[in-house]
Design an enzyme around this catalytic site. Structure first.
Site, mmCIF file in Angstrom:
data_model
loop_
_atom_site.group_PDB
_atom_site.id
_atom_site.type_symbol
_atom_site.label_atom_id
_atom_site.label_comp_id
_atom_site.label_asym_id
_atom_site.label_seq_id
_atom_site.Cartn_x
_atom_site.Cartn_y
_atom_site.Cartn_z
ATOM 1 N N ARG A 72 -3.512 -10.395 4.999
ATOM 2 C CA ARG A 72 -3.839 -10.397 3.449
ATOM 3 C C ARG A 72 -2.495 -9.997 2.504
ATOM 4 O O ARG A 72 -2.403 -8.667 2.798
ATOM 5 C CB ARG A 72 -5.034 -9.735 3.054
ATOM 6 C CG ARG A 72 -5.622 -9.584 1.847
ATOM 7 C CD ARG A 72 -6.911 -8.424 1.526
ATOM 8 N NE ARG A 72 -7.329 -8.503 0.356
ATOM 9 C CZ ARG A 72 -6.848 -7.539 -0.617
ATOM 10 N NH1 ARG A 72 -5.661 -6.769 -0.329
ATOM 11 N NH2 ARG A 72 -7.382 -7.716 -1.764
ATOM 12 N N LYS A 113 0.911 -1.185 -0.263
ATOM 13 C CA LYS A 113 -0.103 -0.106 0.015
ATOM 14 C C LYS A 113 0.919 1.229 0.096
ATOM 15 O O LYS A 113 2.194 1.254 0.246
ATOM 16 C CB LYS A 113 -1.058 -0.020 1.171
ATOM 17 C CG LYS A 113 -2.014 -1.011 0.965
ATOM 18 C CD LYS A 113 -3.151 -1.175 1.850
ATOM 19 C CE LYS A 113 -4.394 -2.237 1.468
ATOM 20 N NZ LYS A 113 -5.262 -2.346 2.371
HETATM 21 C C1 PT1 Z 1 -7.808 -5.075 2.923
HETATM 22 C C2 PT1 Z 1 -8.059 -4.874 1.631
HETATM 23 C C3 PT1 Z 1 -9.198 -5.706 1.110
HETATM 24 N N1 PT1 Z 1 -7.384 -4.143 0.643
HETATM 25 C C4 PT1 Z 1 -9.794 -6.351 3.298
HETATM 26 N N2 PT1 Z 1 -9.994 -6.465 1.828
HETATM 27 C C5 PT1 Z 1 -7.833 -4.041 -0.458
HETATM 28 N N3 PT1 Z 1 -10.473 -6.985 4.079
HETATM 29 C C6 PT1 Z 1 -8.778 -4.944 -1.187
HETATM 30 C C7 PT1 Z 1 -3.136 2.026 -0.894
HETATM 31 O O1 PT1 Z 1 -3.107 3.161 0.136
HETATM 32 O O2 PT1 Z 1 -7.020 -4.309 3.557
HETATM 33 N N4 PT1 Z 1 -8.521 -5.674 3.639
HETATM 34 N N5 PT1 Z 1 -9.357 -5.570 -0.215
HETATM 35 C C8 PT1 Z 1 -6.707 -2.893 -1.739
HETATM 36 N N6 PT1 Z 1 -7.320 -1.723 -1.415
HETATM 37 C C9 PT1 Z 1 -6.208 -0.734 -1.453
HETATM 38 C C10 PT1 Z 1 -6.141 0.259 -0.525
HETATM 39 C C11 PT1 Z 1 -5.256 -0.888 -2.202
HETATM 40 C C12 PT1 Z 1 -5.407 1.181 -0.303
HETATM 41 C C13 PT1 Z 1 -3.944 0.099 -1.937
HETATM 42 C C14 PT1 Z 1 -4.468 1.198 -1.093
HETATM 43 O O3 PT1 Z 1 -2.112 1.889 -1.971
#
Ligand code: PT1
Length: 278
Positions: free
Chosen positions: A256, A220
């Protein structure tokens, strides 16, 4: 329902590998999704030691645009079916905010609804009550397209804990047994760097709630915000491992990640050093 979220024998948490089903890069989008690529990636993650596969057809990264229900179903259902045909015992979570997608994915054999919207969509609570699966309630402020515009909290840790209390209460009132619920602080979902760091530093307060915590920080942006020499998302492995080990020490049940093999190895070393009570 008999689905295990228990730790491994050495005490380390379970690892969930990320499987994105995205439009086929060899077509111009539309109806063609790379199901074969997603299935092969899923097999590779299982070989690498993933306990769970998190299959998703709609990006929830900051700025991501929603996709239609039909398109999302066309992406995820064939992928779930292809994985389960080859590996019937695979544990699959469906990463979707849409109740109709969750319903069909669980019907096709997924065993967890990973809902980044925490059952706040119309009909989601009722559907969750009717399904025989785990449900992950993730905290998100706003919606993916705009969530990073101006996130605000009084105290992010207590605000997230209060949100968990509300959504667990709503789910249980709708008829979802507490034993089916998993909580996730939602790193990067409507949070500044400072918010993400406060949440990670305060993870003990969330694991103290006594419910399984899912934690996702892999690749992230906050990692780039801390180390601006880190390039694109594939260049964030060190930061991802640091966050995963920290979450494991704080007692999270499920981590995850994209880099399953490296994460499992790191967790095995952490376990061998003797941190986890077994
Ligand atoms: C997570 C999650 C998810 N993240 C769960 N499901 C993502 N339960 C998708 C960034 O800041 O943490 N928990 N499903 C992916 N989402 C992101 C959000 C990807 C923020 C990247 C960022 O780079």
């Amino acid at each position: 329902m008999d689905i295990r979220l228990s730790a491994h024998a050495d005490g380390r948490p379970q690892v969930m590998g990320v499987v994105n089903v995205t439009p086929d890069s060899f077509s111009d989008g539309g109806q063609f999704f790379d199901v074969t690529a997603a299935r092969d990636h899923a097999f590779a993650l299982l070989d690498a030691g993933a306990d769970w596969l998190d299959i998703g057809g709609e990006s929830t990264r900051p700025g991501a645009e929603p996709v239609s229900e039909g398109e999302e179903l066309d992406r995820v259902l064939p992928a779930i079916e292809a994985v389960l045909e080859a590996v019937p015992e695979a544990l699959i979570s469906i990463d979707t905010m849409k109740p109709a997608v969750a319903r069909q994915a669980i019907g096709s054999g997924a065993t967890m609804w990973n809902d980044v919207n925490a059952l706040r969509a119309a009909g989601a609570l009722e559907l969750a009550a009717s399904l025989d699966c785990l449900v992950c309630l993730m905290h998100m402020q706003g919606e993916p397209r705009t969530m990073q515009t101006h996130p605000t909290y009084d105290n992010v840790v207590t605000d997230v804990a209060r949100f968990f209390g509300q959504q667990v209460g709503a789910a249980m009132a709708a008829g979802v047994a507490r034993e089916r619920l998993v909580l996730d602080p939602g790193i990067g979902f409507g949070k500044t760097l400072a918010h993400n760091l406060e949440l990670m530093a305060g993870l003990d307060d969330l694991t103290d709630l006594g419910m399984p915590i899912l934690f996702g920080a892999s690749r992230k942006r906050f990692i780039h915000a801390i180390d601006d020499t880190a390039g694109e998302s594939g260049d964030r492995l060190g930061g991802s491992l640091a966050a995963a080990l920290h979450a494991a020490r704080a007692g999270c049940a499920l981590i995850r990640v994209h880099d399953v093999r490296e994460t499992v190895q790191a967790l095995k070393v952490q376990a061998a050093i003797g941190f986890y009570p077994t």
